[in-house]
Design an enzyme around this catalytic site. Structure first.
Site, PDB file in Angstrom:
ATOM      1  N   GLY A   1      36.843   5.493 -10.141  1.00 54.31           N
ATOM      2  CA  GLY A   1      36.272   6.343 -11.972  1.00 54.31           C
ATOM      3  C   GLY A   1      35.289   7.545 -11.010  1.00 54.31           C
ATOM      4  CB  CYS A   2      36.781  10.760 -11.908  1.00 52.32           C
ATOM      5  SG  CYS A   2      36.122  11.109 -13.951  1.00 52.32           S
ATOM      6  CE1 TYR A   3      31.871  12.752 -16.036  1.00 55.16           C
ATOM      7  CE2 TYR A   3      33.343  11.522 -16.925  1.00 55.16           C
ATOM      8  CZ  TYR A   3      33.021  12.527 -17.426  1.00 55.16           C
ATOM      9  OH  TYR A   3      33.485  13.214 -18.269  1.00 55.16           O
ATOM     10  N   PRO A   4      31.908   8.096 -11.485  1.00 56.05           N
ATOM     11  CG  PRO A   4      32.083   5.247 -12.408  1.00 56.05           C
ATOM     12  CD  PRO A   4      32.526   7.146 -12.262  1.00 56.05           C
ATOM     13  CB  THR A   5      33.984   9.268  -7.256  1.00 56.65           C
ATOM     14  OG1 THR A   5      34.858   8.365  -7.169  1.00 56.65           O
ATOM     15  CG2 THR A   5      34.425   9.698  -5.697  1.00 56.65           C
TER      16      THR A   5
END
Length: 308
Positions: A115-119
């Site tokens: 996911g974008c946030y987890p990245t």
């Protein structure tokens, strides 16, 4: 031999981003379906099984269904949905996460795109947990702001038709679907307190982890934290550590690219730090990461087709 790729869900925001990055490539051949067959189960099944690689840009249930349509032992998958990010048998597609992660992706049949946030979160936190600077049971908080394209076509239409585009905190129940992914792949005992928000820009993202250094074992200095992150990504062409002093960070700093920039800011006297990652939610946070994973799985230059 040229490898074939089918993007299932290619008309969505992420699918279009991936197609843009693959356009003009001579080392990969894209399989496409006519518009009237994009949702036809038989046509999709045939395309999925004909392809060497399938990239899923679908809602979670549809992604699981697409995997079930594979009737061979050859087709390999990159899933951009949330469906398989903590699932057994899937390799997590963040090539920079661990020293051996790129090799794991290269050998995998099933890869889950982060996911974008987890990245951004994992890029900041995982090396510090691995080094013992952040204990696994430490209470971690992550604040983040994303461009509205992160919400897909519905949010894009809503924002672009609105007369007032406000800063919108959301995920207020602290049950965001990215939290399990953050916990699992960071090595934390507890999920972080995750405070996401949407801002009035189409693309771009800031992810921030505040750290009370005085509360960590040994009270590490800002320089120590910075050195761990700098060392972790010293060889990466995509994830970059910046030691340059800044007064502010722009959410659009890496918009339109597939790179990510990390920083350690803070106050040495108060022993407080702000770890900050900037990336494009549609780039390294979605389509760019999917193409990077595809490249690695196909034995190609990991950065082919990316904007760095």
């Amino acid at each position: 031999m040229t490898k074939t790729v089918f993007i299932d869900g290619g008309a969505g925001t992420t699918g279009l981003e991936i197609a843009d990055r693959l356009a003009g490539r001579t080392d990969l051949s894209i399989l496409t379906l006519p518009d009237d067959l994009r949702k036809d189960a038989d046509a999709r099944r045939e395309a999925i099984n004909d392809a060497d690689f399938v990239i899923l840009c679908l809602p979670d249930d549809a992604a699981r269904e697409a995997v079930s349509l594979i009737a061979n032992d050859r087709t390999r998958v990159v899933d951009a949905s949330t469906a398989h990010r903590t699932a057994a048998g899937w390799v997590y597609g963040f090539a920079e996460l661990e020293p051996e992660q790129q090799e794991r992706i290269a050998a995998a049949r099933f890869v889950s795109n982060p996911g974008c946030y987890p990245t951004g979160f994992l890029a900041l936190v995982r090396p510090l947990v691995r080094a013992g600077i952040i204990p696994a049971d430490f209470p971690v908080t992550v604040n983040a702001a994303s461009g509205y394209s992160g919400g897909g076509k519905a949010m894009i239409a809503e924002y672009e038709s609105a007369t007032e585009r406000a800063f919108r905190p959301y995920g207020l129940s602290l049950a965001h679907k990215h939290a399990p992914e953050m916990q699992r792949h960071s090595g934390l005992t507890h999920a972080p307190i995750f405070a996401p928000s949407v801002v009035d820009t189409y693309r771009g993202m800031v992810v921030e982890v505040p750290l009370p250094l005085y509360a960590l074992p040994g009270a590490p200095s800002l320089d120590t934290v910075a050195q761990v992150l700098a060392d972790a990504y010293a060889d990466s062409r995509i994830v970059r550590f910046s030691a340059d002093a800044v007064a502010a960070v722009n959410v659009e700093e890496n918009a339109g690219t597939d790179r990510m920039t990390l920083r350690v800011c803070g106050n040495a006297a108060t022993e407080q730090a702000r770890l900050i990652a900037t990336l494009d939610n549609l780039g390294k946070g979605a389509g760019g990461a999917a193409v990077q994973n595809l490249n690695i799985m196909a034995g190609l230059d990991p950065t082919a087709g990316l904007v760095l």
